[in-house]
Scaffold this active site. Structure first.
Site, PDB file in Angstrom:
ATOM      1  N   TYR A 117       0.819  -1.205  -0.153  1.00 59.04           N
ATOM      2  CA  TYR A 117      -0.094   0.113  -0.109  1.00 59.04           C
ATOM      3  C   TYR A 117       0.894   1.172   0.089  1.00 59.04           C
ATOM      4  O   TYR A 117       1.823   1.390   0.496  1.00 59.04           O
ATOM      5  CB  TYR A 117      -0.972  -0.143   1.366  1.00 59.04           C
ATOM      6  CG  TYR A 117      -1.702   1.332   1.395  1.00 59.04           C
ATOM      7  CD1 TYR A 117      -2.968   1.341   0.969  1.00 59.04           C
ATOM      8  CD2 TYR A 117      -1.154   2.600   2.062  1.00 59.04           C
ATOM      9  CE1 TYR A 117      -3.620   2.436   1.108  1.00 59.04           C
ATOM     10  CE2 TYR A 117      -1.723   3.299   2.237  1.00 59.04           C
ATOM     11  CZ  TYR A 117      -3.058   3.498   1.949  1.00 59.04           C
ATOM     12  OH  TYR A 117      -3.649   4.755   2.008  1.00 59.04           O
ATOM     13  N   GLU A 148      -3.172   7.832  -4.071  1.00 59.20           N
ATOM     14  CA  GLU A 148      -3.329   6.524  -3.217  1.00 59.20           C
ATOM     15  C   GLU A 148      -3.119   5.293  -4.326  1.00 59.20           C
ATOM     16  O   GLU A 148      -4.053   5.386  -5.180  1.00 59.20           O
ATOM     17  CB  GLU A 148      -4.643   6.241  -2.366  1.00 59.20           C
ATOM     18  CG  GLU A 148      -4.795   5.001  -1.428  1.00 59.20           C
ATOM     19  CD  GLU A 148      -5.949   4.782  -0.802  1.00 59.20           C
ATOM     20  OE1 GLU A 148      -5.832   4.904   0.616  1.00 59.20           O
ATOM     21  OE2 GLU A 148      -7.088   4.570  -1.550  1.00 59.20           O
TER      22      GLU A 148
END
Lengths: 290, 388
Positions: B109, B201
């Site tokens: 991530y 993101e």
């Protein structure tokens, strides 16, 4: 005594010849604020509202001894106006402008010289009724000299609370609008520190709202020992997550920044939180009498 | 402002991050064509909407043959996709991304966002890719590595490098993973700073079996206050993804958020508008909306605000709360009267008006047949009582 603005204030209005700046400069002068100059690049040498206009803040400081600045310039240029004031030696910069890009404010904070305080942006300003010093856009007539310090992220909601304090006879020492942006120059904790040693201030009201964790930080500070009662109000109990509620900073993001979390943090620190703005004067009287 | 995944990936690529090969299309025929252009590989057919959780809702399908691609695109295009982020009404899918399926060895991530407490951008990464970051933060906060970035210096090589090492990117068999990872993390930070993003993101950030590091998904949000200096970003806006009433309000300079209740609220100031919603709830009803008419509530804006509130069929009553400071009560009153004439308001309206030019405002409204209160609590109670 008071905090931030008072009799010592010598105010320069950045953007004084504009529509907003001009309108509010007139209201501030009417209220009794010592407005010593205006700044509009390109209009130096003229006068406005019987005050000299300069091209630069540096001249306003040199010629008129300005020590405080209020900013009404458009969002695209406002961060630069803050930096100009700071570079000119102004120690208190109150930025009214709404809609300044977050990145611009991050850069301001990264570059700001030590000893310069910024209030706002996106705030109604600061007012000390006893010393007839009003720097910002708040309506002066709803305020009254008194015993309570006010710190708020909001505009009209502050007026609501200020008016309730005035009607109840408690009044205000200084009301500080810290603004609704995600990166305020002065936060709850900073303003609480300023009120800590102010003799006239017997209690402090903090008016928070959803988004960020500044109310939680304030709760921690108070829990660590604060010499006067603090009463809270949090707006946005019914706000949905992920939606910006007007203010750029009023958003519940990633499940964080809810009213419930903030109310819990304040209560844990011994700060009562009013369900309705109108309950605030009673909560204060319960603690300081009168 | 939000954008679609395919737009986010194009931006990530522009800043030097690798993304899977692919193209967004809006018809089944184009989907097949895109698949052929890619060399007929195994592809993912991904619904393009501004909400997460698409896979669980049936908005992402894998396809290997022309028939598969055709049927996946056919079933996703035009569907109303419901996810945990869309609300029960869901979103109509108008575009799908046809993208080469990649062989993932490990998912990470990575994101850049604004750290409000520290007042700077923050680069975050975790070895727990593919999961929602809020979940990781709640369960195992130490798993999230953070680097605070200087807004003027941008990301410095050592910062990206340290984070890549901390993630263990140097432990992969293929040596290029480390270098590719550093390049990708750098791209995220640069995109955030150069385009005034509020969130970049990449989840998952995928290390592939062949040693490539790619953004397998991408989400980018922008700071609305900075769009004035990024016309190329403003051009990416998909108005169909926005609530129509919110779009209309925005173009009228009003701040409006639609909610599910029955009491329409019109207030000046964002904080007071939120507090007014809360008060409606306190007295036992649900607010139908957030609406801030702004600091200079001129009569035309007031009339427009009422029009937007009245367009919501759930609204059974309206509560107007004005604290006149800079806003003059008489000006607001004229707006309300004008709206009544033009729109013919049929639901009960409760007005609380106080502050500058209050008497004049009250007179104008009472002459037009409105009842006007002064106390906020009393007015709110009355506004809610119309439902009973």
């Amino acid at each position: 005594m008071s905090i931030l603005v008072g009799k010592e204030t010598r105010l320069v209005v950045q953007g004084m010849t504009g529509r907003e700046g001009g309108f509010h400069a007139e209201r501030m002068i009417e209220y009794g604020t010592n407005v010593v100059a205006g700044v509009t690049p390109g209009k130096g040498g003229t006068t406005h509202l019987d005050r000299p206009i300069f091209d630069t803040v540096e001249e306003a400081v040199r010629e008129e001894g300005a020590n405080t600045s209020v900013i009404y310039v458009p969002a695209a240029f406002a961060a630069d106006a803050v930096m100009e004031a700071a570079a000119a030696g102004i120690s208190l910069v109150i930025c009214i402008t709404e809609g300044i890009p977050a990145l611009d404010m991050m850069k301001v904070h990264a570059l700001l010289p030590a000893g310069v305080r910024v209030i706002g942006p996106n705030c109604p300003g600061v007012i000390t009724p006893r010393e007839k010093a009003k720097v910002g856009i708040m309506p002066g007539h709803i305020h009254a000299p008194g015993r309570v310090g006010v710190i708020s992220r909001s505009g009209t909601l502050t007026y609501e609370v200020v008016w309730a304090l005035t009607e109840s006879g408690l009044g205000q020492t200084t009301a500080v609008g810290i603004g609704g942006d995600p990166l305020p120059g002065t936060r709850f904790v900073d303003a609480l520190e300023l009120f800590r040693n102010d003799e006239e201030t017997e209690a402090v009201v903090m008016i928070g709202e959803i988004g960020g964790t500044d109310e939680e930080a304030a709760a921690e500070l108070v829990a660590g020992g604060y010499p006067k009662p603090v009463v809270g109000f949090i707006a946005g109990r019914t706000a949905p997550p992920g939606k910006r509620m007007g203010h750029a900073g009023a958003i519940i993001a990633g499940g964080k920044g809810t009213a419930a979390e903030k109310i819990e943090a304040l209560n844990k620190a011994g700060i009562p939180v009013a369900d309705l703005p109108g309950e605030i004067p009673r909560l204060i009287r319960d603690r300081i009498g009168g | 402002m939000k954008i679609h995944e395919y737009q986010a990936k194009a931006l990530l690529k522009e800043f030097g991050a690798a993304v899977p090969r692919g193209r967004a299309v809006d018809s089944v025929e184009e989907a097949v064509e895109a698949w052929r252009e890619l060399g007929r590989p195994r592809v993912a057919v991904k619904a393009q909407i501004h909400a997460g959780g698409r896979g669980k809702g049936g908005g992402i399908k894998l396809a290997e043959t022309e028939e598969d691609v055709r049927s996946a695109a056919d079933s996703i295009l035009g569907m109303t996709l419901v996810t945990h982020q869309t609300g029960p009404e869901g979103r109509l899918v108008k575009k799908v991304l046809i993208e080469e399926a990649v062989a993932i060895e490990k998912e990470f991530y990575a994101a850049v966002t604004l750290d409000r407490a520290r007042g700077c951008p923050i680069l975050m990464a975790s070895r727990e890719g593919g999961m929602e970051i809020e979940e990781v933060a709640a369960r195992n906060p130490e798993a999230i590595l953070k680097v605070a970035l200087h807004p003027l210096a941008g990301i410095r090589p050592f910062e990206a490098r340290s984070l890549a090492f901390a993630l263990g990117l140097h432990r992969f068999k293929k040596a290029e993973v480390l270098k590719e990872g550093i390049r990708t993390l750098t791209a995220l930070a640069r995109l955030f700073l150069e385009k005034d993003a509020s969130l970049v993101e990449v989840n998952p950030l995928a290390v592939l079996e062949d040693g490539r590091v790619v953004a397998a998904d991408g989400k980018v949000n922008f700071d609305d206050s900075a769009l004035f200096r990024h016309p190329e970003i403003e051009a990416l806006r998909d108005e169909a993804e926005e609530e129509p009433a919110e779009r209309e309000a925005r173009s009228a300079g009003l701040s409006y958020v639609k909610l599910d209740g029955t009491i329409g609220c019109m207030v000046n100031g964002a904080g007071l508008a939120m507090a007014t919603m809360d008060i409606v709830k306190h007295f036992g009803a649900e607010p139908a909306n957030f609406l801030d008419v702004g600091g200079s509530a001129k009569r035309k804006r007031v009339a427009k605000a009422l029009e937007i509130i009245l367009a919501d069929p759930n609204v059974k009553g309206i509560f107007i709360n004005i604290f006149g400071g800079i806003v003059r009560c008489d000006e607001v009153a004229h707006g309300i009267v004008a709206a009544k004439k033009e729109l013919g308001i049929e639901v009960p309206v409760t007005i609380r008006l106080t502050g500058t030019n209050e008497e004049e405002g009250r007179r104008i409204l009472e002459e037009a047949g409105f009842a006007v209160g002064k106390s906020l609590n009393e007015a709110a109670e009355k506004a809610v009582a119309v439902l009973k």
